[in-house]
Every structure is written in C-alpha cells, then in structure tokens.
Scaffold this motif. Structure first.
Motif, PDB file in Angstrom:
ATOM      1  N   LYS A 150      20.560  22.456 -15.302  1.00  0.00           N
ATOM      2  CA  LYS A 150      21.563  21.458 -15.665  1.00  0.00           C
ATOM      3  C   LYS A 150      22.536  21.244 -14.502  1.00  0.00           C
ATOM      4  O   LYS A 150      22.864  20.113 -14.150  1.00  0.00           O
ATOM      5  N   SER A 209      23.291  17.820 -12.336  1.00  0.00           N
ATOM      6  CA  SER A 209      24.645  17.271 -12.200  1.00  0.00           C
ATOM      7  C   SER A 209      25.035  17.140 -10.741  1.00  0.00           C
ATOM      8  O   SER A 209      25.576  16.119 -10.315  1.00  0.00           O
ATOM      9  N   VAL A 235      32.526  12.356 -17.756  1.00  0.00           N
ATOM     10  CA  VAL A 235      31.782  12.487 -16.504  1.00  0.00           C
ATOM     11  C   VAL A 235      32.456  13.519 -15.607  1.00  0.00           C
ATOM     12  O   VAL A 235      31.803  14.328 -14.964  1.00  0.00           O
ATOM     13  N   SER A 247      31.570  17.092 -16.388  1.00  0.00           N
ATOM     14  CA  SER A 247      30.226  17.528 -16.020  1.00  0.00           C
ATOM     15  C   SER A 247      30.012  17.532 -14.506  1.00  0.00           C
ATOM     16  O   SER A 247      29.227  18.317 -13.995  1.00  0.00           O
ATOM     17  N   LEU A 248      30.696  16.649 -13.780  1.00  0.00           N
ATOM     18  CA  LEU A 248      30.488  16.596 -12.327  1.00  0.00           C
ATOM     19  C   LEU A 248      31.609  17.258 -11.548  1.00  0.00           C
ATOM     20  O   LEU A 248      31.451  17.612 -10.393  1.00  0.00           O
ATOM     21  N   TYR A 307      31.517  20.060  -9.013  1.00  0.00           N
ATOM     22  CA  TYR A 307      30.593  19.901  -7.892  1.00  0.00           C
ATOM     23  C   TYR A 307      31.133  18.987  -6.816  1.00  0.00           C
ATOM     24  O   TYR A 307      30.679  19.009  -5.689  1.00  0.00           O
ATOM     25  N   THR A 324      18.346  15.257  -4.605  1.00  0.00           N
ATOM     26  CA  THR A 324      18.286  15.523  -6.036  1.00  0.00           C
ATOM     27  C   THR A 324      16.893  15.976  -6.449  1.00  0.00           C
ATOM     28  O   THR A 324      16.727  16.952  -7.184  1.00  0.00           O
TER      29      THR A 324
END
Lengths: 229, 192
Positions: free
Chosen positions: B36, B40, B99, B102-103, B106, B145
């Motif tokens: 996951k 992300s 968003v 979750s991001l 990072y 990715t």
C-alpha cells in the motif's frame, strides 16, 4: 585513541556509509562500472563532503535552527556546482563517464546526513576529519564494488586488460550492466552479514517509511520517534 | 507524435529510472516493504515529478538560459523542487485531507529523491522542450511506480521463504531488484 583519528576509523570501518549505514546507494550502484569511476566519484564526493562539513560547522551558530535544511542544501549545491565545473575543465574523460551523477552529489544522502548528524554539533576541525573519514569509507566501498564489477564484467582492473593473457576465459558481461550492480552490492552486504557486521538501519525509520537518507524526512522521523516514546 | 510516445515509453520501460539508472534507490528499497505504501509513494512521485519537470523546464528555458545562468541549474532546481513539494503538501492539506493523509508522509521523502532532480537535469541535457519534458517526467514517474509496486509484491512472497541467514534483509531485496533489472533489459530491444 585520539579523537581526530577516531573519526577516520569511524568513517572507514565502524560506520562505513555505504556498507554499514547503507547511505548513498544511488551513486554506488550507478558509477561502479569500473574501479577508476569508483575512485573518481569517491574523491569528488569526499571533496564536497569535507568542504560542506567545514562550512556548516563554521556556520553552526549562525544558521537558525528552523531553516537549517534549506541552508545546508544551498551550501552543498554551491559546492557541488564548483566541483562539477572543475571536473569538467580539468578531467573531461571522468566528467563524461560520471555524467549526471556529478550534479546528483547534491542529493547524496551521506552529505546532508553528516551535516545533520555531525557537522552542526562539532568544531570545524572534527567536522573536517569526519568528512575525510566518511569520504574515505565511501571511496573504499565504491572502488571495491567498481573493481569487482570491472574484473568480472570486462576482465580488466583499473583499466589494465588482463583477460587477454588468459586464453579461453570470457568476462561475464552482465556485471558491467545494471543488474550486475545490484548483484555485487547484495553480495557485499551478504558477506558483511555473514561475518557478523550488522547493517544498521534505524528501526523506526523502517516503520515510518523514511529510509533514513533524506534530510527533510529526518525531521519527520525525529517527530515520529518522539511520538513513539 | 511518435517521438512523444517514444519519450514516455522510453522513460517508463527502456530507461527505467530505478532499475537502469539507479535513481531513487533509497525509497525504492526503503518503502517497498508494504504494497500500500509503495502504491501511495508511486502516485505521489507521479504527481510531483510531472509538475517539477514542467516547472524546471519553464524556468530553464525562460529564466536561466536567457540570462546565461545555466551553470546554476543544480542549485535552482533543487530549491524549486523543495519549495514545490512544500506547496503541494500545503495545498493538499487544505483542499483534500483524505489524499493528504494517504500521501502526506511520502511528500517530504520525495524532496531529496534523486530521481526528481535527475529527471529535471536529464531533460535539460536532452534539450527537451516543455511538452517533451512533461511527458518524460510523467513517463519516468510511471516507471518508478511500476518498479516499486512490482518489488513490493515480490517482497511479500519473499517474506514467507526460508532464506539462508546472510541473505535475509537487504541482500535478497537487491538480488530481486537485479533479476527485475535483467527482465527490464528485455525492453531495450523495443523498437517502433
């Protein structure tokens, strides 16, 4: 042991940036196609590291804590640009074979990592010795990786082609290709594991998804560390 | 048109940024532990790399080059990328908290991800124009990715294997990456 000599020992062996701390993997993998490239990259990085440690240590009481990371990045980027121009002018062959990886010294985790972990807390003399030690450790690791890849992959060592004296022996071409880089570094770390030198990645760093190498997330890791307590 | 498609595919598959050019190895090895998180991070990289390629290209063509300051590109690009990541972070926090959560963690990771700076510098080196730069940035990010998600799924299998002790941890991950890299070398024969 003298504390200045201790920095050298620490950089080359105890906390070898590549083999023990696993920092700066990108250039290690990318430019280790020959031993000469490894030496060239190692020395360029060492020069930048010594100077950046020195400058940052001198300015450690001047730079406000909140903006220290952007300030470090500007200092390192300036030093890298100077180094790049010098290499381009005096060592054009090295410049061509290292290519884009010279400007990318800016984002080499070792440099910002040392600034953050050592140079901003110690006197210029010690910071310079730390830079020399860490730089030497990096150079040794890069040269070893480059030498092994060159010997296996193109049958030469430091540019000396020895395989022509061994009739019927073919070099293993894959070792100078990208996959060979991964294989060789995997082998090095496996050997370190086998003889019991632990690679040390901070546990928390793993949990937060930080890889411990980026300056900006160092702060975040610290924060997470505090929260965990 | 054909050239543009080639730039994108070249960035994603043929010159894969991680497996062929060794950029962004740190997060590639660090984050690929969980599926996951990898996905992300991948999305965040696509986002940031596309925008930063565009901004860097505009800056280089309209500011640095006319003023004869192209030797300053490393300093300018790294600062622009750092600032950009901050702005994107603040913007996401304000507009779409879902968003952001979750991001969010990072985004700062990406600032010093050498892949982002690497793409900006490569674009300049290849003398790409604005559209080409954006597509190259996007293609490269898709390649990143792809690689990190593939590695994450390989690692989820490895976890259940009984490995020789010295190979546990980083070495086996690097060996997996080596095998992936061999597989990706197959794309270098791709021609149109």
């Amino acid at each position: 042991m003298n504390q200045y000599l201790e920095r050298l020992y620490n950089g080359v062996i105890k906390e070898n940036p590549t083999l023990v701390l696993m920092l700066g993997m990108c250039p290690t993998l990318a430019v280790s196609t020959t031993a000469i490239n490894g030496v060239g990259m190692g020395i360029s990085t060492t020069a930048v590291l010594i100077l950046s440690n020195f400058v940052i240590s001198l300015l450690r009481k001047v730079i406000p804590d909140q903006v220290r990371l952007p300030a470090y990045i500007v200092i390192v980027a300036s030093l890298v640009t100077v180094t790049e121009l010098l290499i381009e002018a005096y060592l054009p062959a090295l410049y061509n074979s290292l290519g884009i990886y010279i400007p990318l010294i800016v984002v080499n985790c070792i440099i910002l990592g040392r600034a953050e972990a050592y140079a901003n807390k110690h006197t210029p003399g010690l910071a310079v010795m730390d830079g020399i030690g860490m730089g030497l450790g990096f150079t040794v690791a890069l040269t070893l990786a480059g030498l092994l890849r060159e010997v296996l992959g193109s049958g030469s060592a430091f540019g000396f082609n020895f395989i022509q004296y061994l009739p019927g022996v073919e070099p293993i071409g894959i070792f100078v290709q990208p996959p060979g880089a991964f294989f060789v570094i995997a082998l090095f770390i496996a050997i370190m594991n086998a003889i019991g030198i632990k690679t040390r990645q901070r546990k928390l760093v793993e949990n937060t998804g930080c890889d411990g190498c980026c300056a900006t997330c160092a702060q975040r890791c610290e924060k997470a560390e505090e929260e965990a307590k | 048109m054909k050239g543009l498609i080639l730039i994108m595919i070249g960035g994603a598959l043929i010159n894969n940024v991680v497996l062929n050019q060794f950029l962004g190895i740190c997060s590639f090895l660090g984050v690929s532990k969980q599926m996951k998180a990898s996905a992300s991070l991948g999305v965040a990289v696509i986002f940031v790399m596309t925008i930063s390629s565009a901004v860097a290209s505009l800056l280089y063509d309209f500011v640095l080059k006319p003023l004869g300051l192209d030797f300053m590109k490393t300093i300018v690009f790294i600062l622009v990328i750092a600032a950009l990541v901050q702005i994107v972070e603040m913007f996401l926090k304000k507009t779409s908290p879902a968003v952001y959560t979750s991001l969010g963690i990072y985004l700062p990771l990406i600032t010093t991800n050498c892949a982002v700076l690497g793409v900006a510098l490569t674009n300049v080196q290849n003398e790409y124009n604005f559209v080409e730069s954006v597509l190259a940035g996007f293609g490269t990010a898709v390649g990143f990715t792809l690689a990190i998600v593939l590695l994450a799924s390989i690692r989820s299998r490895i976890r259940e294997e009984d490995l020789p002790k010295p190979l546990r941890g980083a070495p086996i991950v690097l060996i997996s990456a080596a095998l992936m890299s061999i597989a990706f070398m197959g794309f270098s024969g791709l021609s149109f």
